[in-house]
Design a protein around this motif. Structure first.
Motif: not given
Length: 440
Positions: A304-308, A311-313, A332-338, A432-436
């Protein structure tokens, strides 16, 4: 349908699941309220003032109230039934007493208090801050009390009506009277109802059954845990302080609404972290239960984190406004806290009453966060501030993982499935890096 209903009933018989569910509902309602406020006719500057007010109230209360609440889970199991019945009242009066002291301090020195947290303090709101301080803290005991009593029905009922009241009041203000004052009135009314419920329904006739001996023993026991929560809450306070001092006031909600972990991950993992402590303290089966529950959560939290991330932007400007695009990248950065959140070495330390190492690792975490924030904010601006939080949080978890291995012989693989963890970790970082690259 009957199979699904039966499965849900079985799930809700588990107090840990029921407790996690209540925290999820709180998160969802908080998220919906933020959307309602942004979409209302409330001016951006007033929304910033409102969020800064909530931030200050939290900064003054979260660490010690959270410490007392967390200590309740560990201390309760050690008491005889009579003291277990009396303990919530003692904590209630401790919380009320500290709230009164802090409220008096704010009343006497409003400019000093508010200037600590922001350069653009609105001193006309300090009276509302006092009321929030007095009413918001004691009700945090309600769900903890019901959980420890294993009164799942009362826990669910309280969660549903209290959160529904907050949502409806906010929606009514947004539709009919969208001003900062009326949003604060709605907040205070919801706190008042919860406060009254705690005193008259939950505590009832026991509300004045005061035992200074039990209160003192509990307060002493809770001190290290207050220290650990303080250090943990320092991360949010540091981030908030940097934003209020280095960015415009109207930008504060942009950061605050983006600076969230994967919806529900912090809620689910934090509630599991505390709820599992009695089982870890009881016998060796607790560590097995911890691994099973964490693995189960990983299987859907990471996807779910990857999906978010992807689509978050699109989602943030759609749900909020176009001005909140930066919130998406902060999110997206904060998602990495998971990656760190699913590691629960602190639960093992707390079950063994080893709070000293949690405090020490928390201090290292805070120092790392401050240093990295100053450094990376110069390079990446607000996004560097978010990344500093992610890295500092991971540093603390690694310290505790190593401590558990060396002192208790409990390795990381004992409470997390390493093959799944490594796969999900690498996948999330890759996304994360792909979406960035795609979105920036």
């Amino acid at each position: 349908m009957s199979v699904i209903t039966s499965a849900l009933k079985q799930k809700f018989r588990d107090p840990v699941f029921a407790f996690q569910y209540t925290q999820v509902i709180r998160y969802v309602v908080s998220f919906l309220i933020s959307i309602i406020m942004v979409r209302s006719a409330l001016a951006a500057d007033d929304l910033g003032r409102y969020e800064i007010l909530i931030f200050i109230a939290g900064a003054l209360t979260v660490f010690w109230s959270g410490g007392f609440r967390n200590a309740l889970f560990a201390f309760y199991a050690k008491l005889d039934p009579n003291d277990q019945h009396r303990l919530p009242t003692q904590i209630f009066w401790l919380l009320c007493g500290i709230c009164i002291v802090i409220a008096l301090f704010v009343g006497v020195f409003p400019q000093t208090v508010m200037a600590i947290f922001t350069q653009n303090a609105d001193y006309t709101l300090y009276f509302y801050l006092i009321l929030i301080l007095l009413l918001s803290v004691p009700p945090i005991l309600v769900d903890a009390i019901f959980f420890l009593r294993k009164d799942i029905k009362a826990l669910l009922s309280y969660t549903h009506w209290s959160q529904l009241v907050s949502l409806v009041l906010t929606l009514m203000v947004a539709v009919f009277m969208p001003t900062i004052e009326y949003f604060i009135y709605a907040l205070l009314l919801s706190y008042s109802l919860r406060f009254g419920y705690l005193v008259f329904d939950v505590l009832g006739s026991a509300a004045f059954d005061i035992s200074f001996d039990l209160m003192l023993r509990y307060a002493i026991f809770a001190m290290p845990l207050i220290g650990t929560v303080f250090l943990g809450s320092m991360m949010d306070m540091i981030d908030g302080w940097f934003v209020t001092y280095y960015f415009d006031e109207s930008y504060f909600p942009v950061f605050r609404y983006g600076a969230r972990e994967m919806p529900l991950s912090a809620v689910l993992m934090s509630s599991l972290s505390m709820a599992i402590i009695p089982s870890l303290s009881a016998d060796s089966q607790g560590i097995i239960m911890l691994k099973r529950k964490v693995t189960s959560l990983m299987h859907w939290l990471f996807p779910v984190s990857g999906l978010l991330m992807i689509i978050s932007p699109i989602l943030f400007p759609l749900v909020y406004e176009a001005a909140y695009l930066d919130s998406a990248f902060i999110f997206n950065i904060y998602l990495l806290i998971l990656i760190s959140r699913v590691l629960l070495p602190q639960s093992i330390c707390l079950a063994h009453h080893k709070t000293g190492i949690i405090i020490l690792s928390g201090m290292i975490e805070v120092v790392a966060n401050i240093l990295l924030s100053f450094w990376w904010m110069q390079i990446w601006g607000i996004f560097g501030l978010a990344m500093a939080t992610v890295v500092a949080y991971f540093v603390q978890k690694i310290i505790l993982v190593v401590y558990n291995r060396q002192n208790f012989g409990i390795s990381l693989t004992d409470y997390i499935d390493l093959k799944y963890y490594v796969f999900y970790l690498l996948s999330l970082i890759g996304i994360f890096f792909i979406t960035l690259y795609i979105w920036k």
